[in-house]
Design an enzyme around this catalytic site. Structure first.
Site, mmCIF file in Angstrom:
data_model
loop_
_atom_site.group_PDB
_atom_site.id
_atom_site.type_symbol
_atom_site.label_atom_id
_atom_site.label_comp_id
_atom_site.label_asym_id
_atom_site.label_seq_id
_atom_site.Cartn_x
_atom_site.Cartn_y
_atom_site.Cartn_z
ATOM 1 N N PHE A 7 25.915 -12.240 20.960
ATOM 2 C CA PHE A 7 24.548 -12.129 20.438
ATOM 3 C C PHE A 7 24.352 -10.685 19.927
ATOM 4 O O PHE A 7 24.750 -9.736 20.593
ATOM 5 C CB PHE A 7 23.540 -12.416 21.560
ATOM 6 C CG PHE A 7 22.218 -12.947 21.097
ATOM 7 C CD1 PHE A 7 21.280 -12.094 20.519
ATOM 8 C CD2 PHE A 7 21.893 -14.288 21.235
ATOM 9 C CE1 PHE A 7 20.057 -12.566 20.105
ATOM 10 C CE2 PHE A 7 20.670 -14.773 20.818
ATOM 11 C CZ PHE A 7 19.744 -13.905 20.253
ATOM 12 N N PHE B 157 23.390 -13.104 28.947
ATOM 13 C CA PHE B 157 23.166 -13.910 30.155
ATOM 14 C C PHE B 157 24.469 -14.503 30.696
ATOM 15 O O PHE B 157 24.572 -14.786 31.888
ATOM 16 C CB PHE B 157 22.168 -15.038 29.850
ATOM 17 C CG PHE B 157 21.650 -15.727 31.071
ATOM 18 C CD1 PHE B 157 22.177 -16.946 31.459
ATOM 19 C CD2 PHE B 157 20.659 -15.135 31.849
ATOM 20 C CE1 PHE B 157 21.704 -17.590 32.598
ATOM 21 C CE2 PHE B 157 20.179 -15.778 32.992
ATOM 22 C CZ PHE B 157 20.700 -17.003 33.357
ATOM 23 N N GLU B 158 25.459 -14.702 29.835
ATOM 24 C CA GLU B 158 26.744 -15.293 30.253
ATOM 25 C C GLU B 158 27.771 -14.259 30.710
ATOM 26 O O GLU B 158 28.852 -14.597 31.186
ATOM 27 C CB GLU B 158 27.349 -16.102 29.097
ATOM 28 C CG GLU B 158 26.691 -17.422 28.829
ATOM 29 C CD GLU B 158 25.346 -17.257 28.152
ATOM 30 O OE1 GLU B 158 25.181 -16.305 27.361
ATOM 31 O OE2 GLU B 158 24.447 -18.069 28.419
ATOM 32 N N ALA C 128 24.131 -6.399 23.831
ATOM 33 C CA ALA C 128 22.969 -5.776 23.185
ATOM 34 C C ALA C 128 21.798 -6.734 23.306
ATOM 35 O O ALA C 128 21.815 -7.824 22.703
ATOM 36 C CB ALA C 128 23.269 -5.480 21.723
ATOM 37 N N VAL C 129 20.815 -6.345 24.115
ATOM 38 C CA VAL C 129 19.607 -7.159 24.288
ATOM 39 C C VAL C 129 18.476 -6.431 23.572
ATOM 40 O O VAL C 129 18.165 -5.282 23.901
ATOM 41 C CB VAL C 129 19.266 -7.356 25.774
ATOM 42 C CG1 VAL C 129 18.108 -8.338 25.927
ATOM 43 C CG2 VAL C 129 20.488 -7.872 26.540
ATOM 44 N N GLU D 125 9.472 -11.212 20.580
ATOM 45 C CA GLU D 125 8.017 -11.358 20.708
ATOM 46 C C GLU D 125 7.587 -11.822 22.096
ATOM 47 O O GLU D 125 6.422 -11.735 22.455
ATOM 48 C CB GLU D 125 7.522 -12.382 19.659
ATOM 49 C CG GLU D 125 7.722 -11.930 18.227
ATOM 50 C CD GLU D 125 7.415 -13.055 17.248
ATOM 51 O OE1 GLU D 125 7.362 -12.794 16.032
ATOM 52 O OE2 GLU D 125 7.208 -14.213 17.709
ATOM 53 N N THR D 126 8.522 -12.357 22.869
ATOM 54 C CA THR D 126 8.146 -12.962 24.152
ATOM 55 C C THR D 126 8.750 -12.142 25.308
ATOM 56 O O THR D 126 9.415 -11.141 25.085
ATOM 57 C CB THR D 126 8.678 -14.402 24.235
ATOM 58 O OG1 THR D 126 10.115 -14.352 24.358
ATOM 59 C CG2 THR D 126 8.286 -15.196 23.000
ATOM 60 N N HIS E 78 11.136 -13.003 27.057
ATOM 61 C CA HIS E 78 12.544 -13.403 27.244
ATOM 62 C C HIS E 78 13.421 -12.167 27.454
ATOM 63 O O HIS E 78 14.319 -12.134 28.284
ATOM 64 C CB HIS E 78 13.004 -14.191 26.016
ATOM 65 C CG HIS E 78 14.275 -14.925 26.228
ATOM 66 N ND1 HIS E 78 15.344 -14.815 25.374
ATOM 67 C CD2 HIS E 78 14.667 -15.782 27.192
ATOM 68 C CE1 HIS E 78 16.328 -15.570 25.810
ATOM 69 N NE2 HIS E 78 15.945 -16.174 26.904
ATOM 70 N N PHE F 142 28.730 -1.002 33.344
ATOM 71 C CA PHE F 142 27.604 -1.617 32.635
ATOM 72 C C PHE F 142 27.378 -0.934 31.291
ATOM 73 O O PHE F 142 27.008 0.237 31.248
ATOM 74 C CB PHE F 142 26.354 -1.475 33.517
ATOM 75 C CG PHE F 142 25.117 -2.128 32.973
ATOM 76 C CD1 PHE F 142 24.181 -1.389 32.244
ATOM 77 C CD2 PHE F 142 24.868 -3.462 33.198
ATOM 78 C CE1 PHE F 142 23.036 -1.980 31.753
ATOM 79 C CE2 PHE F 142 23.713 -4.065 32.706
ATOM 80 C CZ PHE F 142 22.802 -3.322 31.983
#
Ligand SMILES: Nc1c(NC[C@H](O)[C@H](O)[C@H](O)CO)[nH]c(=O)[nH]c1=O
Ligand SMILES: CC(=O)[C@@H](O)COP(=O)(O)O
Length: 156
Positions: free
Chosen positions: A24, A59-60, A82-83, A87-88, A90, A115
């Protein structure tokens, strides 16, 4: 003078090194992986000592890292991702759960897990930390892992 222990970069590990990276935001995470591999090689790690494992997203990462730690084949595992905030809420859930899971793996396991997951408000902030003017988090995570592998060997 008390006994002192500190990881170094002179010894190359006998076991392999694993890199778990989320796909992602791949435009960012590929740069993180490249930086990590470049740093490992600068310290004498050979291509055949590095296993690069791609997962769908942050998440995985913990699942794959857990399996790699349990395999007994690795001197250490680094996690890259990379997160980027949307808009939410999440973003908050992914950041909290992923950080906690990786911290537990690191604290409960027998080999170091470092990390290298960027958690940013914007893609620009992430790109800056993946090889542009703020440096490469993948490279720093690799360096920390080599140091911890060395320290782990010293502490027995
Ligand atoms: N929004 C981001 C995600 N989301 C996907 C999750 O990590 C996971 O792959 C999905 O929920 C399926 O289980 N992942 C990132 O790495 N970065 C993001 O910004
Ligand atoms: C970190 C994320 O999961 C994020 O990309 C999701 O975006 P949104 O909150 O707008 O659905």
């Amino acid at each position: 003078m008390p006994n002192q222990f500190e990881g170094n970069f002179t010894t190359t590990p006998t076991k392999k090194i694993a890199i778990v990276v989320g796909k992602f935001n791949e435009s960012v995470t590929r740069n993180l992986a490249d930086g990590a591999i470049r740093t490992l090689k600068q310290f004498g790690i050979k291509d055949d000592q590095i296993d690069l494992v791609w997962v769908p997203g942050a998440f995985e990462i913990a699942f794959a890292a857990k399996k790699l730690v349990a395999s007994g084949r690795y001197a250490g595992v680094m996690t890259l991702g990379a997160v980027i905030k949307g808009e939410t809420d999440h973003y908050d859930l992914i950041c909290q759960s992923t950080t906690s899971a990786i911290m537990n793996l690191n604290a409960q396991g027998t080999i170091p897990v470092t990390f290298g997951i960027l958690t940013t408000d914007t893609i620009e902030q992430a790109m800056q930390r993946a090889g542009l003017k703020v440096g490469n988090e993948g490279s720093m995570t690799a360096q920390s892992l080599l140091e911890m592998i060395s320290l782990n060997e010293q502490l027995g």
